[in-house]
Design a protein around this motif. Structure first.
Motif: not given
Length: 144
Positions: A41-47, A57-63, A67-71, A80-83
């Motif tokens: 996963h490219s963190l720069n591309n996600i950000l 976006r200034r953070c990356i969330t995984f879980g 739900d792409p609006s939260q993960i 792994c937890s949901r969030l």
């Protein structure tokens, strides 16, 4: 070394100190299963992405929450937890990790983040193993 703490709420906002890493740093998160990379996963591309309901976006969330609006990085493993956790960077590109109260904990280089660290941002260095739980999957964060 710890940035200012931020409180959790239902209307979560990235911490004020978080930034997209400098373009001279290309951060990646490798997802490993049984010692083999199954996804990178490219963190720069996600950000910098304008998808997933984020133009700033200034953070990356995984879980596991599908739900792409939260993960940003979806993991399928039941440990792994949901969030599960978030990664954020300072203006200088220094990464920090925050466990979001996961049931199985988050480990960095096989050391579990202490319970009192839950909800606080913890410094992680380049080429560190970030483990969602004591099981799998594992993530390796690194810059090129």
């Amino acid at each position: 070394m710890s940035p200012p703490s931020s409180s959790a709420s239902s209307s979560w906002q990235p911490p004020s100190w978080s930034h997209i890493p400098p373009t001279t740093q290309q951060w990646h998160l490798d997802e490993l299963k049984n010692g083999h990379v199954v996804a990178t996963h490219s963190l720069n591309n996600i950000l910098t992405s304008t998808t997933n309901n984020s133009s700033n976006r200034r953070c990356i969330t995984f879980g596991r929450l599908p739900d792409p609006s939260q993960i940003d990085i979806l993991t399928a493993h039941e440990s792994c937890s949901r969030l599960h956790a978030r990664i954020a960077f300072t203006i200088h590109g220094i990464p920090y990790l925050k466990d979001l109260g996961s049931n199985n904990g988050t480990f960095v280089n096989n050391v579990r983040l202490p319970m009192e660290a839950c909800g606080k941002w913890e410094y992680i260095a380049d080429n560190n193993n970030v483990v969602n739980s004591r099981f799998i999957p594992r993530f390796l964060i690194s810059s090129i």
